[in-house]
Design a protein around this motif. Structure first.
Motif, PDB file in Angstrom:
ATOM      1  N   SER A  13      -4.131 -11.951 -15.396  1.00 45.17           N
ATOM      2  CA  SER A  13      -2.796 -11.766 -14.846  1.00 45.17           C
ATOM      3  C   SER A  13      -2.803 -10.693 -13.753  1.00 45.17           C
ATOM      4  CB  SER A  13      -1.847 -11.368 -15.986  1.00 45.17           C
ATOM      5  OG  SER A  13      -0.580 -11.068 -15.477  1.00 45.17           O
ATOM      6  N   LEU A  14      -3.468  -9.577 -14.017  1.00 41.92           N
ATOM      7  CA  LEU A  14      -3.522  -8.505 -13.024  1.00 41.92           C
ATOM      8  C   LEU A  14      -4.393  -8.909 -11.834  1.00 41.92           C
ATOM      9  CD1 LEU A  14      -2.530  -5.760 -12.227  1.00 41.92           C
ATOM     10  CD2 LEU A  14      -4.348  -4.730 -13.574  1.00 41.92           C
TER      11      LEU A  14
ATOM     12  N   ALA B 209      -1.245  -9.856  -3.704  1.00 42.94           N
ATOM     13  CA  ALA B 209      -0.885  -8.680  -2.909  1.00 42.94           C
ATOM     14  C   ALA B 209      -1.963  -8.343  -1.876  1.00 42.94           C
ATOM     15  CB  ALA B 209      -0.656  -7.485  -3.829  1.00 42.94           C
ATOM     16  N   GLU B 210      -2.971  -9.208  -1.790  1.00 43.89           N
ATOM     17  CA  GLU B 210      -4.072  -9.055  -0.843  1.00 43.89           C
ATOM     18  C   GLU B 210      -4.856  -7.754  -1.054  1.00 43.89           C
ATOM     19  OE1 GLU B 210      -2.579  -9.770   3.112  1.00 43.89           O
ATOM     20  OE2 GLU B 210      -2.087 -11.846   2.626  1.00 43.89           O
TER      21      GLU B 210
ATOM     22  N   PHE C 183       4.067  -3.242 -17.807  1.00 44.07           N
ATOM     23  CA  PHE C 183       4.555  -2.603 -16.584  1.00 44.07           C
ATOM     24  C   PHE C 183       4.984  -3.696 -15.618  1.00 44.07           C
ATOM     25  CE2 PHE C 183      -0.110  -2.658 -16.739  1.00 44.07           C
ATOM     26  CZ  PHE C 183      -0.389  -3.583 -15.747  1.00 44.07           C
ATOM     27  N   ASP C 184       5.920  -3.350 -14.729  1.00 39.12           N
ATOM     28  CA  ASP C 184       6.318  -4.364 -13.748  1.00 39.12           C
ATOM     29  C   ASP C 184       5.307  -4.339 -12.599  1.00 39.12           C
ATOM     30  OD1 ASP C 184       7.471  -2.701 -11.431  1.00 39.12           O
ATOM     31  OD2 ASP C 184       8.653  -1.973 -13.131  1.00 39.12           O
ATOM     32  N   ASP C 185       5.278  -5.430 -11.864  1.00 38.59           N
ATOM     33  CA  ASP C 185       4.300  -5.602 -10.788  1.00 38.59           C
ATOM     34  C   ASP C 185       4.323  -4.447  -9.793  1.00 38.59           C
ATOM     35  OD1 ASP C 185       3.855  -7.970 -12.073  1.00 38.59           O
ATOM     36  OD2 ASP C 185       4.653  -9.250 -10.482  1.00 38.59           O
TER      37      ASP C 185
ATOM     38  N   LEU D  48       1.252  -1.941  -8.492  1.00 36.41           N
ATOM     39  CA  LEU D  48       0.890  -2.083  -7.076  1.00 36.41           C
ATOM     40  C   LEU D  48       1.120  -0.779  -6.318  1.00 36.41           C
ATOM     41  CD1 LEU D  48       2.228  -5.663  -6.227  1.00 36.41           C
ATOM     42  CD2 LEU D  48      -0.159  -4.936  -6.477  1.00 36.41           C
ATOM     43  N   SER D  49       2.237  -0.113  -6.565  1.00 38.70           N
ATOM     44  CA  SER D  49       2.502   1.128  -5.839  1.00 38.70           C
ATOM     45  C   SER D  49       1.534   2.219  -6.272  1.00 38.70           C
ATOM     46  CB  SER D  49       3.958   1.559  -5.984  1.00 38.70           C
ATOM     47  OG  SER D  49       4.209   2.094  -7.243  1.00 38.70           O
ATOM     48  N   SER D  50       1.150   2.247  -7.539  1.00 41.58           N
ATOM     49  CA  SER D  50       0.179   3.234  -8.008  1.00 41.58           C
ATOM     50  C   SER D  50      -1.185   3.004  -7.349  1.00 41.58           C
ATOM     51  CB  SER D  50       0.047   3.173  -9.530  1.00 41.58           C
ATOM     52  OG  SER D  50      -0.856   4.150  -9.975  1.00 41.58           O
ATOM     53  N   ILE D  51      -1.610   1.758  -7.262  1.00 37.48           N
ATOM     54  CA  ILE D  51      -2.891   1.430  -6.626  1.00 37.48           C
ATOM     55  C   ILE D  51      -2.846   1.780  -5.141  1.00 37.48           C
ATOM     56  CG2 ILE D  51      -4.416  -0.472  -5.925  1.00 37.48           C
ATOM     57  CD1 ILE D  51      -3.692  -1.807  -8.654  1.00 37.48           C
TER      58      ILE D  51
END
Length: 195
Positions: A11-12, A19-20, A99-101, A105-108
């Motif tokens: 899933s991740l 999100a490329e 966690f929501d997407d 994504l923002s953490s990464i």
């Protein structure tokens, strides 16, 4: 991406792909460590509880190896002591499942941006240090005086030379350091002392 839960891992993987963000996944921290993937420009996302090496242990091992790679630890069993342990081990973030997407994504993205900034600073620092090594001992003394905010006359007095000689050393040092101005020189010397 390291998670022993195949469904969570896939899933991740899919989310990061959409999100490329290039992704490689591993079923365990041990498999990740055995594969020795290149970590330049990478961000490690790892589950905390897995058979074998845990996410916190992996974070500590990467830090011991001096791998300056951000590690985001995710968990379905969030508790404060575990979060503290992960952050002390060097985790960049600690995220509770589900966690929501956008959270992951923002953490990464934030971790990768900070890493890029750190890499640029370290590259600039290395370049500045190479330039400093080109300075003669006297040029370095003059630069140190300038960085300390001393006027040419004061530096001349301190070093027992004429103010004109200080100007010559200053001009040579500015050229060797590739400094456009005194403030540029001060900034470079400050960068050299970081880390």
């Amino acid at each position: 991406m390291i998670d022993d839960d195949e469904g969570a891992r896939h899933s991740l993987e899919f989310l990061l792909d959409v999100a490329e963000i290039r992704v490689r996944s591993f079923a365990s921290a041990d498999a990740f460590l055995r594969s020795s993937p290149p970590l330049i420009g990478a961000c490690v996302v790892t589950d905390v509880r897995m058979p074998g090496t845990s996410g916190v242990e992996l974070t500590a091992k990467l830090k011991q190896r001096d791998a300056a790679v951000p590690v985001i630890v995710i968990t379905g069993h969030a508790d404060v002591p575990l979060a503290i342990q992960a952050m002390k081990a060097g985790a960049a973030d600690f995220i509770e499942k589900p966690f929501d997407d956008e959270t992951i994504l923002s953490s990464i993205r934030k971790s990768l941006a900070e890493k890029t900034g750190d890499d640029k600073l370290q590259t600039e620092r290395s370049e500045v240090i190479e330039r400093i090594e080109l300075l003669s001992a006297r040029e370095r003394e003059v630069v140190d005086g300038l960085v300390a905010g001393k006027a040419n006359k004061v530096i001349a007095f301190d070093l027992g030379i004429s103010p004109r000689t200080v100007e010559v050393y200053r001009a040579n040092a500015m050229m060797k350091m590739q400094a456009k101005s005194l403030s540029d020189l001060v900034r470079m010397m400050t960068i050299a002392k970081i880390g």
